[in-house]
Design an enzyme around this catalytic site. Structure first.
Site, PDB file in Angstrom:
ATOM      1  N   ARG A 132       0.534  -0.816   0.196  1.00  0.00           N
ATOM      2  CA  ARG A 132      -0.128  -0.130   0.060  1.00  0.00           C
ATOM      3  C   ARG A 132       0.769   1.094   0.310  1.00  0.00           C
ATOM      4  NH1 ARG A 132       2.410   1.138   3.263  1.00  0.00           N
ATOM      5  NH2 ARG A 132       0.499   2.822   3.962  1.00  0.00           N
ATOM      6  N   GLY A 133       0.261   2.028  -0.902  1.00  0.00           N
ATOM      7  CA  GLY A 133       1.156   3.951  -0.309  1.00  0.00           C
ATOM      8  C   GLY A 133       1.339   3.863  -1.318  1.00  0.00           C
ATOM      9  N   ALA A 134       1.498   5.086  -2.478  1.00  0.00           N
ATOM     10  CA  ALA A 134       0.900   5.523  -3.525  1.00  0.00           C
ATOM     11  C   ALA A 134       2.236   5.273  -4.156  1.00  0.00           C
ATOM     12  CB  ALA A 134       1.352   7.582  -3.483  1.00  0.00           C
ATOM     13  N   ARG A 178      -7.233  -0.262  -7.153  1.00  0.00           N
ATOM     14  CA  ARG A 178      -7.222   0.933  -5.781  1.00  0.00           C
ATOM     15  C   ARG A 178      -7.854   1.991  -6.045  1.00  0.00           C
ATOM     16  NH1 ARG A 178      -4.096   1.204  -0.594  1.00  0.00           N
ATOM     17  NH2 ARG A 178      -5.854   2.202   0.173  1.00  0.00           N
ATOM     18  N   GLN A 224      -1.803   3.228  10.303  1.00  0.00           N
ATOM     19  CA  GLN A 224      -0.415   2.443   9.092  1.00  0.00           C
ATOM     20  C   GLN A 224       0.500   3.316  10.004  1.00  0.00           C
ATOM     21  OE1 GLN A 224      -3.344   3.489   8.178  1.00  0.00           O
ATOM     22  NE2 GLN A 224      -3.763   2.681   6.132  1.00  0.00           N
ATOM     23  N   ASP A 227      -1.836  10.721  -2.211  1.00  0.00           N
ATOM     24  CA  ASP A 227      -1.755   9.767  -3.011  1.00  0.00           C
ATOM     25  C   ASP A 227      -2.345  10.272  -4.315  1.00  0.00           C
ATOM     26  OD1 ASP A 227      -2.088   7.370  -1.532  1.00  0.00           O
ATOM     27  OD2 ASP A 227      -3.203   9.010   0.001  1.00  0.00           O
ATOM     28  N   LYS A 231      -4.309  10.369   3.204  1.00  0.00           N
ATOM     29  CA  LYS A 231      -5.182   9.573   3.688  1.00  0.00           C
ATOM     30  C   LYS A 231      -5.856   9.762   5.265  1.00  0.00           C
ATOM     31  CE  LYS A 231      -5.134   5.981   4.280  1.00  0.00           C
ATOM     32  NZ  LYS A 231      -5.590   5.296   3.618  1.00  0.00           N
TER      33      LYS A 231
HETATM   34  O1  MRU Z   1      -4.298   3.312   2.732  1.00  0.00           O
HETATM   35  P1  MRU Z   1      -3.330   3.576   2.608  1.00  0.00           P
HETATM   36  O2  MRU Z   1      -2.265   2.991   3.209  1.00  0.00           O
HETATM   37  O3  MRU Z   1      -2.528   3.004   0.917  1.00  0.00           O
HETATM   38  O4  MRU Z   1      -2.823   4.749   1.761  1.00  0.00           O
HETATM   39  C1  MRU Z   1      -1.847   5.347   1.500  1.00  0.00           C
HETATM   40  C2  MRU Z   1      -1.714   5.918   2.306  1.00  0.00           C
HETATM   41  O5  MRU Z   1      -0.208   5.551   3.493  1.00  0.00           O
HETATM   42  C3  MRU Z   1      -1.511   7.850   3.020  1.00  0.00           C
HETATM   43  O6  MRU Z   1      -2.228   8.615   2.034  1.00  0.00           O
HETATM   44  C4  MRU Z   1       0.218   8.143   2.490  1.00  0.00           C
HETATM   45  O7  MRU Z   1       0.302   9.451   3.536  1.00  0.00           O
HETATM   46  C5  MRU Z   1       0.152   8.554   1.052  1.00  0.00           C
HETATM   47  S1  MRU Z   1       1.198   7.673  -0.085  1.00  0.00           S
HETATM   48  C6  MRU Z   1       2.588   7.720   0.124  1.00  0.00           C
END
Ligand code: MRU
Length: 372
Positions: free
Chosen positions: A57-59, A100, A205, A246, A258
């Site tokens: 997960r994470g962009a 996603r 997270q 994201d 998030k």
């Molecule tokens: O739902 P997730 O864990 O995939 O969310 C993404 C994130 O980790 C956050 O929104 C984050 O702050 C930015 S993504 C680098």
């Protein structure tokens, strides 16, 4: 990044691809911080599912996973007919793009791969270009995060208290991270500072991933309940906020991140504390005209109604917290308006949100976006 495994320091990336086995390797993030495990996905459908189920997960990390998944899917095609191959690649692209909805990096990454594939005249050459382009995207993600560290580290001065939300660390990218990059760079320069990690309910997270990362790097930090930030702001105990994103709209400077990020931005503004957003260029969406158009992922009510944890016996377990007969609403992300953001830390410099559009010719390089 370096992590400690069975007493040894090991160098590790969040997402890798083994072309000889056509397998995407991911850190199983749902098990962290209790267990460190790498899983191998052998086909693009499993890779897309790993994105949906938040194994990764994470962009930036899901961007690189989608890039490798596209190459993996292209490689699994048997035959030499370009028309059938294109239909197959289109299906692979849609499967990964739909895994996603909120982060734009997977789509930007895959656009980059598709553009590169156009240079090939045969199925075999397009497959080989897809693999090269996916590897290039992953390397670019790492170099962008390294540049964010160099550019952002002067913001973190000796003795500061820094607040971050969710995890925009190396686990959310291929390596290094975006919001954490200035922290890691400042730490490497010998500066001492303290980080408050919002726990980031409902999936925590911040408590599980960011705290694990900072502990591994030896950076002073504490997990705080999401509701504690206002109190700390009011006592002058937060000097700087750095978060990831994201999706940042290039046209308006609005930032999707998030759920809970907007609340922290309002608090920072109220207390006159600088609020920065750190992103690689793949996080910029040059198409959408308004933050209201950003698809906000609605996640399972179970995440709000309970929590996952590790029992004393070392078993991962879900426990119900909320009243058994109650339901829940669970939007995964929110949108912060540009007037609450001090600056966007990019690999090319720190810009005010309103400057992104003026800088589009420079910032669009390498994003694969064909907008405008
Ligand atoms: O739902 P997730 O864990 O995939 O969310 C993404 C994130 O980790 C956050 O929104 C984050 O702050 C930015 S993504 C680098």
């Amino acid at each position: 990044m370096h992590i400690r495994q069975r007493g040894r320091s090991v160098e590790c990336r969040t997402v890798t691809y083994d072309p000889s086995r056509n397998t995407v390797h991911l850190i199983e993030q749902r098990l962290l911080p209790h267990q460190f495990k790498i899983v191998g996905l052998r086909d693009y459908v499993s890779t897309a599912r790993a994105i949906t189920d938040m194994v990764v997960r994470g962009a930036g990390a899901i961007g690189a996973t989608a890039a490798f998944g596209l190459a993996q899917g292209a490689r699994s095609f048997s035959g030499s007919g370009l028309v059938r191959f294109r239909k197959h690649v289109d299906l692979v692209y849609r499967t990964l793009a739909e895994a996603r909805p909120t982060a734009v990096d997977p789509v930007n990454a895959m656009r980059q791969i598709l553009a590169r594939m156009q240079q090939g005249r045969t199925v075999a050459s397009q497959v080989s270009l897809a693999v090269q382009a996916a590897q290039a995207f992953a390397e670019e993600d790492v170099s962008h995060c390294a540049a964010i560290g160099d550019i952002g580290s002067p913001l973190i001065q000796e003795g500061m208290n820094v607040l971050t939300h969710c995890n925009a660390g190396w686990l959310a990218f291929v390596d290094i991270g975006s919001a954490t990059a200035p922290m890691y760079a400042a730490h490497a320069l010998g500066r001492t500072f303290h980080v408050y990690c919002d726990e980031t309910r409902p999936r925590c997270q911040g408590a599980s991933l960011t705290a694990w990362e900072l502990a591994n790097q030896g950076i002073s930090h504490q997990v705080i309940a999401d509701n504690a930030a206002g109190f700390l702001f009011s006592r002058g105990e937060i000097d700087l906020v750095i978060v990831g994103s994201d999706r940042v709209l290039g046209r308006t400077g609005e930032v999707a991140n998030k759920i809970g990020t907007y609340t922290k931005a309002v608090l920072a503004h109220r207390h006159d504390i600088p609020f920065y957003v750190a992103i690689p260029l793949s996080t910029i969406d040059w198409d959408l005209a308004s933050g209201a158009e950003i698809p906000i992922e609605q996640r399972s009510p179970e995440e709000v109604l309970g929590a996952w944890g590790m029992t004393r016996a070392g078993k991962r377990q879900y426990v119900r917290i909320a009243n058994p007969s109650s339901g829940a609403l669970n939007p995964g992300f929110d949108v912060t308006p540009p007037e609450l953001i001090t600056g966007i830390i990019t690999p090319l410099g720190i810009f005010r949100p309103s400057e992104l559009w003026k800088m589009r010719d420079r910032l669009r390089v390498g994003t694969g976006s064909d907008a405008m």
